[in-house]
Design a protein around this motif. Structure first.
Motif, PDB file in Angstrom:
ATOM      1  N   ASP A  56      15.755 -36.694 111.926  1.00  0.00           N
ATOM      2  CA  ASP A  56      15.827 -36.901 110.956  1.00  0.00           C
ATOM      3  C   ASP A  56      16.370 -37.411 109.972  1.00  0.00           C
ATOM      4  O   ASP A  56      16.565 -37.277 108.459  1.00  0.00           O
ATOM      5  N   LEU A  57      18.169 -36.888 110.432  1.00  0.00           N
ATOM      6  CA  LEU A  57      19.236 -38.006 109.757  1.00  0.00           C
ATOM      7  C   LEU A  57      18.597 -39.247 109.443  1.00  0.00           C
ATOM      8  O   LEU A  57      18.819 -40.078 108.506  1.00  0.00           O
ATOM      9  N   ILE A  58      18.284 -39.525 110.346  1.00  0.00           N
ATOM     10  CA  ILE A  58      18.225 -41.540 110.513  1.00  0.00           C
ATOM     11  C   ILE A  58      16.722 -41.258 110.143  1.00  0.00           C
ATOM     12  O   ILE A  58      17.087 -42.728 108.928  1.00  0.00           O
ATOM     13  N   VAL A  59      15.948 -40.608 110.226  1.00  0.00           N
ATOM     14  CA  VAL A  59      14.680 -40.795 109.049  1.00  0.00           C
ATOM     15  C   VAL A  59      15.061 -41.012 106.862  1.00  0.00           C
ATOM     16  O   VAL A  59      14.692 -41.317 106.493  1.00  0.00           O
ATOM     17  N   ALA A  60      15.712 -40.047 107.737  1.00  0.00           N
ATOM     18  CA  ALA A  60      16.632 -39.853 106.038  1.00  0.00           C
ATOM     19  C   ALA A  60      17.544 -40.686 105.540  1.00  0.00           C
ATOM     20  O   ALA A  60      17.028 -41.490 104.243  1.00  0.00           O
ATOM     21  N   MET A  61      18.258 -41.457 106.053  1.00  0.00           N
ATOM     22  CA  MET A  61      18.585 -42.382 106.485  1.00  0.00           C
ATOM     23  C   MET A  61      18.015 -44.032 105.527  1.00  0.00           C
ATOM     24  O   MET A  61      18.273 -44.788 104.482  1.00  0.00           O
ATOM     25  N   VAL A  62      17.171 -44.216 106.093  1.00  0.00           N
ATOM     26  CA  VAL A  62      16.247 -45.022 106.202  1.00  0.00           C
ATOM     27  C   VAL A  62      15.308 -45.304 104.783  1.00  0.00           C
ATOM     28  O   VAL A  62      15.144 -46.119 103.941  1.00  0.00           O
ATOM     29  N   ALA A  63      14.601 -44.231 104.303  1.00  0.00           N
ATOM     30  CA  ALA A  63      13.840 -44.028 103.357  1.00  0.00           C
ATOM     31  C   ALA A  63      15.455 -43.933 102.179  1.00  0.00           C
ATOM     32  O   ALA A  63      14.989 -44.714 101.303  1.00  0.00           O
ATOM     33  N   ALA A  64      16.345 -43.295 102.380  1.00  0.00           N
ATOM     34  CA  ALA A  64      17.761 -43.244 101.276  1.00  0.00           C
ATOM     35  C   ALA A  64      17.670 -45.501 101.234  1.00  0.00           C
ATOM     36  O   ALA A  64      17.784 -45.481  99.708  1.00  0.00           O
ATOM     37  N   LYS A  70      27.271 -44.719 103.146  1.00  0.00           N
ATOM     38  CA  LYS A  70      27.067 -43.689 103.848  1.00  0.00           C
ATOM     39  C   LYS A  70      27.208 -42.737 102.335  1.00  0.00           C
ATOM     40  O   LYS A  70      26.447 -41.476 101.829  1.00  0.00           O
ATOM     41  N   LEU A  71      28.555 -42.580 101.251  1.00  0.00           N
ATOM     42  CA  LEU A  71      29.693 -41.485 100.815  1.00  0.00           C
ATOM     43  C   LEU A  71      28.052 -41.413  99.431  1.00  0.00           C
ATOM     44  O   LEU A  71      27.845 -40.481  99.399  1.00  0.00           O
ATOM     45  N   ALA A  72      27.765 -42.984  98.877  1.00  0.00           N
ATOM     46  CA  ALA A  72      27.068 -42.600  97.781  1.00  0.00           C
ATOM     47  C   ALA A  72      25.654 -41.742  97.932  1.00  0.00           C
ATOM     48  O   ALA A  72      25.336 -41.381  97.447  1.00  0.00           O
ATOM     49  N   THR A  73      25.546 -42.222  99.265  1.00  0.00           N
ATOM     50  CA  THR A  73      23.524 -41.661  99.532  1.00  0.00           C
ATOM     51  C   THR A  73      24.022 -39.947  99.694  1.00  0.00           C
ATOM     52  O   THR A  73      23.344 -39.373  99.277  1.00  0.00           O
ATOM     53  N   THR A  74      25.141 -39.489 100.175  1.00  0.00           N
ATOM     54  CA  THR A  74      24.990 -37.688 100.172  1.00  0.00           C
ATOM     55  C   THR A  74      25.239 -37.167  99.101  1.00  0.00           C
ATOM     56  O   THR A  74      25.065 -36.628  98.383  1.00  0.00           O
ATOM     57  N   ARG A  75      25.902 -38.192  98.348  1.00  0.00           N
ATOM     58  CA  ARG A  75      25.844 -38.335  96.629  1.00  0.00           C
ATOM     59  C   ARG A  75      24.997 -38.544  95.648  1.00  0.00           C
ATOM     60  O   ARG A  75      24.314 -37.386  94.577  1.00  0.00           O
ATOM     61  N   TRP A  76      23.934 -39.300  95.894  1.00  0.00           N
ATOM     62  CA  TRP A  76      22.692 -39.386  95.345  1.00  0.00           C
ATOM     63  C   TRP A  76      21.502 -38.435  95.651  1.00  0.00           C
ATOM     64  O   TRP A  76      20.864 -37.519  94.774  1.00  0.00           O
ATOM     65  N   THR A  98      18.370 -35.593  93.797  1.00  0.00           N
ATOM     66  CA  THR A  98      16.858 -36.355  94.732  1.00  0.00           C
ATOM     67  C   THR A  98      15.948 -34.752  95.693  1.00  0.00           C
ATOM     68  O   THR A  98      16.840 -34.089  96.335  1.00  0.00           O
ATOM     69  N   THR A  99      14.859 -34.482  95.800  1.00  0.00           N
ATOM     70  CA  THR A  99      14.233 -33.520  96.657  1.00  0.00           C
ATOM     71  C   THR A  99      13.789 -34.063  97.812  1.00  0.00           C
ATOM     72  O   THR A  99      14.220 -33.879  99.234  1.00  0.00           O
ATOM     73  N   LEU A 100      14.622 -35.546  98.740  1.00  0.00           N
ATOM     74  CA  LEU A 100      15.043 -36.449  99.451  1.00  0.00           C
ATOM     75  C   LEU A 100      15.166 -35.603 101.079  1.00  0.00           C
ATOM     76  O   LEU A 100      14.659 -35.397 102.419  1.00  0.00           O
ATOM     77  N   PRO A 101      16.716 -35.224 100.420  1.00  0.00           N
ATOM     78  CA  PRO A 101      17.267 -34.805 101.874  1.00  0.00           C
ATOM     79  C   PRO A 101      16.825 -32.787 102.000  1.00  0.00           C
ATOM     80  O   PRO A 101      16.605 -32.665 102.896  1.00  0.00           O
ATOM     81  N   ALA A 102      15.713 -32.320 100.796  1.00  0.00           N
ATOM     82  CA  ALA A 102      15.585 -31.221 101.199  1.00  0.00           C
ATOM     83  C   ALA A 102      14.089 -31.154 101.242  1.00  0.00           C
ATOM     84  O   ALA A 102      13.931 -31.191 102.873  1.00  0.00           O
ATOM     85  N   ASP A 103      12.630 -32.031 101.319  1.00  0.00           N
ATOM     86  CA  ASP A 103      11.567 -32.240 102.296  1.00  0.00           C
ATOM     87  C   ASP A 103      12.034 -33.059 103.695  1.00  0.00           C
ATOM     88  O   ASP A 103      11.597 -32.357 104.844  1.00  0.00           O
ATOM     89  N   LEU A 104      13.110 -33.368 103.743  1.00  0.00           N
ATOM     90  CA  LEU A 104      13.262 -33.997 104.958  1.00  0.00           C
ATOM     91  C   LEU A 104      14.879 -32.982 106.046  1.00  0.00           C
ATOM     92  O   LEU A 104      14.867 -33.102 107.172  1.00  0.00           O
ATOM     93  N   GLU A 105      14.957 -31.979 105.056  1.00  0.00           N
ATOM     94  CA  GLU A 105      16.293 -30.798 105.980  1.00  0.00           C
ATOM     95  C   GLU A 105      17.084 -31.024 106.196  1.00  0.00           C
ATOM     96  O   GLU A 105      17.682 -31.105 107.522  1.00  0.00           O
ATOM     97  N   SER A 110      19.974 -31.475 103.567  1.00  0.00           N
ATOM     98  CA  SER A 110      20.825 -31.290 102.541  1.00  0.00           C
ATOM     99  C   SER A 110      22.212 -31.157 102.944  1.00  0.00           C
ATOM    100  O   SER A 110      23.389 -31.666 102.110  1.00  0.00           O
ATOM    101  N   ASP A 111      22.435 -30.646 104.180  1.00  0.00           N
ATOM    102  CA  ASP A 111      23.801 -30.225 103.960  1.00  0.00           C
ATOM    103  C   ASP A 111      24.525 -31.445 104.985  1.00  0.00           C
ATOM    104  O   ASP A 111      25.482 -31.361 105.437  1.00  0.00           O
ATOM    105  N   ALA A 112      24.276 -32.302 105.146  1.00  0.00           N
ATOM    106  CA  ALA A 112      24.756 -33.664 106.080  1.00  0.00           C
ATOM    107  C   ALA A 112      25.754 -34.206 104.634  1.00  0.00           C
ATOM    108  O   ALA A 112      25.863 -34.609 103.745  1.00  0.00           O
ATOM    109  N   ASP A 113      26.925 -34.532 105.409  1.00  0.00           N
ATOM    110  CA  ASP A 113      28.250 -35.553 104.723  1.00  0.00           C
ATOM    111  C   ASP A 113      28.073 -36.772 105.660  1.00  0.00           C
ATOM    112  O   ASP A 113      27.345 -36.993 106.514  1.00  0.00           O
TER     113      ASP A 113
END
Length: 166
Positions: free
Chosen positions: A19-27, A35-41, A45-52, A54-57
């Motif tokens: 799930d994290l890898i798919v989220a990073m590809v989408a991001a 990676k830090l800016a991605t977690t701030r972005w 957006t709803t992307l991390p919630a949609d991919l479950e 949201s809590d990733a740092d």
């Protein structure tokens, strides 16, 4: 990405890492950044919630990348099975990127394709199908010439592919 089977290409079974890898590809497609800016972005957006995820740092994302690296050969074999055919055209390119710094174990003086004299470099090899669809990628020491890089990369994609004469 689900329609293309990116998730099952990464891992056949669902997992937090997948799930994290798919989220990073989408991001990377939507908002390429560190990676830090991605977690701030992700807070905008709803992307991390949609991919479950949201809590990733950023540390969690780096750990997922380590997990992905361990799966690289299997993923490349799946890509080769999808995109390469016996007797088909395979494209390969080795390129370099000059390196600012002194601590990268792969950085070395070699044939500099960028025209940057006196700079350490790292080489990248990319294997694609005839359409240019990536199948495998590898990083080599900066002083590695083209000839010794192709067959090991092909070998990772499958034993049959690595033994063919090009």
């Amino acid at each position: 990405m689900h329609h293309l089977g990116v998730d099952t290409l990464i891992a056949s079974r669902p997992s937090r890492e997948r799930d994290l890898i798919v989220a990073m590809v989408a991001a990377r497609i939507l908002e390429p950044d560190s990676k830090l800016a991605t977690t701030r972005w992700w807070h905008t957006t709803t992307l991390p919630a949609d991919l479950e995820v949201s809590d990733a740092d950023e540390d969690t994302l780096y750990e997922a990348m380590d997990w992905l690296l361990d799966r690289q050969a299997r993923i490349e074999q799946k890509l080769a099975a999808r995109h390469l055919r016996a007797g088909g055209l395979v494209l390969y390119d080795l390129t370099s990127s000059y390196f600012e710094g002194t601590t990268c174990p792969l950085a070395a003086f070699g044939h500099n394709r960028d025209g940057k004299k006196g700079k350490l470099q790292v080489n990248y090899g990319l294997l694609t199908d005839g359409r240019g669809c990536p199948v495998a990628v590898s990083v080599f020491k900066g002083n590695t010439g083209d000839p010794p890089t192709l067959l090991p990369l092909c070998g990772r994609c499958g034993s049959d592919l690595g033994s063919r004469r090009w």
